[in-house]
Enzyme design. Structure first.
Site, PDB file in Angstrom:
ATOM      1  N   LYS A  16       0.868  -1.186   0.000  1.00 23.04           N
ATOM      2  CA  LYS A  16       0.000   0.000   0.000  1.00 23.04           C
ATOM      3  C   LYS A  16       0.899   1.229   0.000  1.00 23.04           C
ATOM      4  O   LYS A  16       2.078   1.139   0.335  1.00 23.04           O
ATOM      5  CB  LYS A  16      -0.886   0.004   1.253  1.00 23.04           C
ATOM      6  CG  LYS A  16      -2.093   0.923   1.151  1.00 23.04           C
ATOM      7  CD  LYS A  16      -3.229   0.306   0.371  1.00 23.04           C
ATOM      8  CE  LYS A  16      -4.301   1.326   0.050  1.00 23.04           C
ATOM      9  NZ  LYS A  16      -5.509   0.701  -0.548  1.00 23.04           N
ATOM     10  N   ASP A  59      -6.643   4.513  -5.025  1.00 26.59           N
ATOM     11  CA  ASP A  59      -7.386   4.413  -3.762  1.00 26.59           C
ATOM     12  C   ASP A  59      -7.996   5.799  -3.574  1.00 26.59           C
ATOM     13  O   ASP A  59      -8.142   6.544  -4.560  1.00 26.59           O
ATOM     14  CB  ASP A  59      -6.449   4.016  -2.595  1.00 26.59           C
ATOM     15  CG  ASP A  59      -7.217   3.673  -1.319  1.00 26.59           C
ATOM     16  OD1 ASP A  59      -7.891   2.637  -1.284  1.00 26.59           O
ATOM     17  OD2 ASP A  59      -7.179   4.459  -0.350  1.00 26.59           O
TER      18      ASP A  59
HETATM   19  P1  NDP Z   1     -12.702   8.175  -3.688  1.00 30.29           P
HETATM   20  O1  NDP Z   1     -11.627   9.152  -3.412  1.00 30.29           O
HETATM   21  O2  NDP Z   1     -13.149   7.948  -5.081  1.00 30.29           O
HETATM   22  O3  NDP Z   1     -13.991   8.524  -2.826  1.00 30.29           O
HETATM   23  C1  NDP Z   1     -13.944   8.590  -1.441  1.00 30.29           C
HETATM   24  C2  NDP Z   1     -15.316   9.054  -0.947  1.00 30.29           C
HETATM   25  O4  NDP Z   1     -15.354   9.009   0.464  1.00 30.29           O
HETATM   26  C3  NDP Z   1     -15.627  10.477  -1.327  1.00 30.29           C
HETATM   27  O5  NDP Z   1     -16.996  10.617  -1.474  1.00 30.29           O
HETATM   28  C4  NDP Z   1     -15.101  11.238  -0.106  1.00 30.29           C
HETATM   29  O6  NDP Z   1     -15.673  12.528   0.055  1.00 30.29           O
HETATM   30  C5  NDP Z   1     -15.552  10.323   0.998  1.00 30.29           C
HETATM   31  N1  NDP Z   1     -14.691  10.526   2.168  1.00 30.29           N
HETATM   32  C6  NDP Z   1     -13.342  10.512   2.225  1.00 30.29           C
HETATM   33  N2  NDP Z   1     -12.913  10.754   3.474  1.00 30.29           N
HETATM   34  C7  NDP Z   1     -14.028  10.918   4.214  1.00 30.29           C
HETATM   35  C8  NDP Z   1     -14.258  11.189   5.576  1.00 30.29           C
HETATM   36  N3  NDP Z   1     -13.242  11.348   6.433  1.00 30.29           N
HETATM   37  N4  NDP Z   1     -15.550  11.267   5.984  1.00 30.29           N
HETATM   38  C9  NDP Z   1     -16.578  11.098   5.115  1.00 30.29           C
HETATM   39  N5  NDP Z   1     -16.413  10.860   3.823  1.00 30.29           N
HETATM   40  C10 NDP Z   1     -15.164  10.755   3.379  1.00 30.29           C
HETATM   41  O7  NDP Z   1     -12.210   6.804  -3.016  1.00 30.29           O
HETATM   42  P2  NDP Z   1     -12.692   5.333  -3.303  1.00 30.29           P
HETATM   43  O8  NDP Z   1     -14.143   5.317  -3.599  1.00 30.29           O
HETATM   44  O9  NDP Z   1     -11.743   4.731  -4.254  1.00 30.29           O
HETATM   45  O10 NDP Z   1     -12.406   4.646  -1.898  1.00 30.29           O
HETATM   46  C11 NDP Z   1     -13.377   4.621  -0.850  1.00 30.29           C
HETATM   47  C12 NDP Z   1     -12.997   3.543   0.155  1.00 30.29           C
HETATM   48  O11 NDP Z   1     -12.946   2.270  -0.520  1.00 30.29           O
HETATM   49  C13 NDP Z   1     -11.616   3.695   0.810  1.00 30.29           C
HETATM   50  O12 NDP Z   1     -11.680   3.166   2.115  1.00 30.29           O
HETATM   51  C14 NDP Z   1     -10.728   2.813  -0.044  1.00 30.29           C
HETATM   52  O13 NDP Z   1      -9.579   2.392   0.645  1.00 30.29           O
HETATM   53  C15 NDP Z   1     -11.671   1.658  -0.321  1.00 30.29           C
HETATM   54  N6  NDP Z   1     -11.330   0.845  -1.473  1.00 30.29           N
HETATM   55  C16 NDP Z   1     -11.220   1.383  -2.719  1.00 30.29           C
HETATM   56  C17 NDP Z   1     -10.921   0.581  -3.797  1.00 30.29           C
HETATM   57  C18 NDP Z   1     -10.896   1.088  -5.190  1.00 30.29           C
HETATM   58  O14 NDP Z   1     -10.798   0.262  -6.113  1.00 30.29           O
HETATM   59  N7  NDP Z   1     -11.022   2.382  -5.417  1.00 30.29           N
HETATM   60  C19 NDP Z   1     -10.630  -0.866  -3.615  1.00 30.29           C
HETATM   61  C20 NDP Z   1     -10.861  -1.341  -2.279  1.00 30.29           C
HETATM   62  C21 NDP Z   1     -11.152  -0.494  -1.264  1.00 30.29           C
HETATM   63  P3  NDP Z   1     -14.827  13.846  -0.333  1.00 30.29           P
HETATM   64  O15 NDP Z   1     -14.940  13.955  -1.816  1.00 30.29           O
HETATM   65  O16 NDP Z   1     -15.491  14.928   0.416  1.00 30.29           O
HETATM   66  O17 NDP Z   1     -13.414  13.599   0.136  1.00 30.29           O
END
Ligand code: NDP
Length: 447
Positions: free
Chosen positions: A127, A167
């Protein structure tokens, strides 16, 4: 937990990694599940297997200097953790978010070992990321940051060494800038070095959809094993990023009605069902805020703050934003409102007491390392396609993804059953993921 060996390892981890709460949280959860396995395998203790498993093979920490649009020099901190290479090259995403620190990267890297093992594909755990905040930065600033980040990272990665992906904060734009800089420095077209690439230079069809779709395939398998389905269910999803968007698409296709989405400022509730085209326009095209949803759907509601999203009554909750976004209070409210299924799209989105409470109250719980493994699965399929210099159709990749997710569910359910904890998919996923890594580590000697 009673096993002295495991208790000692946990104590050592705590002493060696002071203040790293997220890392300690995941170590405690995983080792807690492994107790019955260790009892049956004294040879693991003799081989110091768990002592080695909890210590990363390598942590790289580096300076990332870049220049903003006003000409100011900015300095961020970059990380790559190469946690375990027993079953394949290190593999895991890069996160760009101000909250990134060593503890977060270690927790994510440790989880990744078991998740990658569960996919059945040959990938080890890694990671990385930086405390850089892409929010509000211009494309040019993001590009300069990514180029600087890769100028150090390139010497530590490679298609057979370590293969980063996206991520939080890292999507196709960032992967493109990172790959461009890697190629320029290496002087070779090694597109298998990164996954999550766009289609024209070696990306896989269905990679953007993979984590969200995979989450719903896993959840659907869990529902079916318990005589249920998505049909007619009300679904609460948090987040509005890559995972949340495609989870919403697939949950809707499977017959569910998604009523919420959020970002770090607040959440929207749309009783008619989320209009995902609107969310895609706001988030993927305009890079805007979820609050703007109201201009597309005036009858929806916007609520400041994310915590209360779990107050929205639902049958299925899919947390897809970030770690520890659901605490005990959130879980209690879900249960009180009749929620029957909790399946994690984000990594470790529920606190341990929230998980315990949900499971103790009969909620079907799908842990992140199993439920969100779809992203890394299709990343591994992207590596395969890059190695073959060939690409599969969307339908082929999607079918493989569905197969993988159903196998992950079956393996987690079977391991839980085998060790006397039927229905405990958290323990099952930890055990099933661990077993293959343990066998590989035992075969490779004390390294
Ligand atoms: P993105 O950056 O595309 O989206 C993240 C989302 O979560 C946004 O809507 C963001 O809002 C919100 N967010 C981030 N931090 C916070 C917080 N502290 N409180 C509330 N909302 C928050 O990321 P992903 O969708 O790729 O990832 C989301 C989760 O899924 C993570 O935990 C990641 O590790 C996990 N994941 C992702 C994978 C992937 O393929 N992308 C694979 C496996 C796991 P804002 O825009 O306001 O920051």
């Amino acid at each position: 937990m009673k096993n002295e060996y495991l208790l000692n390892v946990i104590e050592t981890v705590k002493a060696r990694n002071k203040g790293e709460d997220e890392f300690f949280q995941t170590i405690t959860e995983v080792l807690g599940s492994l107790e019955p396995v260790i009892e049956q395998h004294p040879e693991y203790i003799k081989a110091g297997l768990i002592d080695r498993l909890v210590e990363p093979e390598r942590i790289i920490k580096f300076r990332v200097p870049w220049v903003d649009d006003e000409g100011n020099v900015r300095v961020n901190r970059g990380y790559r953790i190469q946690f375990n290479s027993a079953i394949g090259p290190y593999k895991g995403g890069l996160r760009l978010h101000p909250s990134v620190n060593e503890s977060i990267i270690k927790f994510l890297g440790f989880e990744q070992i078991f998740k990658n093992s569960l996919t059945g594909l040959p990938i080890g755990g890694g990671k990385g990321g930086s405390d850089f905040d892409p929010k509000g930065k211009s494309d040019a600033e993001v590009m300069r940051f990514c180029q600087s980040f890769m100028t150090e990272l390139y010497r530590h990665i490679g298609p057979d060494v370590d293969v980063p992906a996206g991520d939080i904060g890292v999507g196709a734009r960032e992967i493109g800038y990172l790959f461009g800089q890697y190629k320029r420095i290496r002087g070779a077209y090694e597109n298998g070095v990164l996954t999550g690439k766009s289609i024209p230079y070696g990306g896989s069809l269905a990679r953007p959809e993979a984590t969200g779709f995979g989450l719903c395939y896993f959840c659907d398998a869990m529902l079916r094993a318990n005589g249920e389905s998505f049909q007619g269910k009300k679904v609460v999803i948090s987040g509005s990023g890559n995972v949340a968007i495609y989870a919403c698409v697939k949950a809707t296709t499977l017959g569910g009605k998604v009523v919420t989405m959020s970002d770090s400022n607040g959440y929207v509730y749309d009783p008619e069902g989320i209009d995902i085209e609107a969310v895609m326009d706001i988030k993927l095209v305009k890079r805007g805020r979820i609050k703007e949803y109201l201009s597309y759907r005036p009858n929806a509601e916007y609520h400041e703050g994310c915590k209360n999203i779990w107050n929205v009554p639902c049958d299925i909750a899919l947390p897809c934003a970030t770690q520890n976004e659901m605490d005990l209070e959130g879980a209690k409210t879900l249960v009180k409102n009749g929620c029957k299924v909790l399946c994690e799209g984000a990594n470790m989105p529920c606190t341990p007491d929230a998980i315990d409470y949900a499971m103790a109250n009969g909620v079907l719980y799908g842990p992140s390392k199993a439920a969100n493994a779809g992203g890394v699965s299709v990343s591994a399929l992207e590596m395969s396609q890059n190695s073959m210099r060939y690409s599969w159709s969307f339908e082929e990749v999607d079918a493989k993804l569905k197969d993988i997710m159903e196998n992950i569910f079956a393996a987690s359910a079977a391991a839980a059953e085998q060790y006397g904890m039927p229905g405990n998919y958290m323990a099952g996923a930890n055990i099933a993921g661990f077993q293959k890594v343990a066998d590989a580590m035992m075969a490779q000697g004390i390294i």
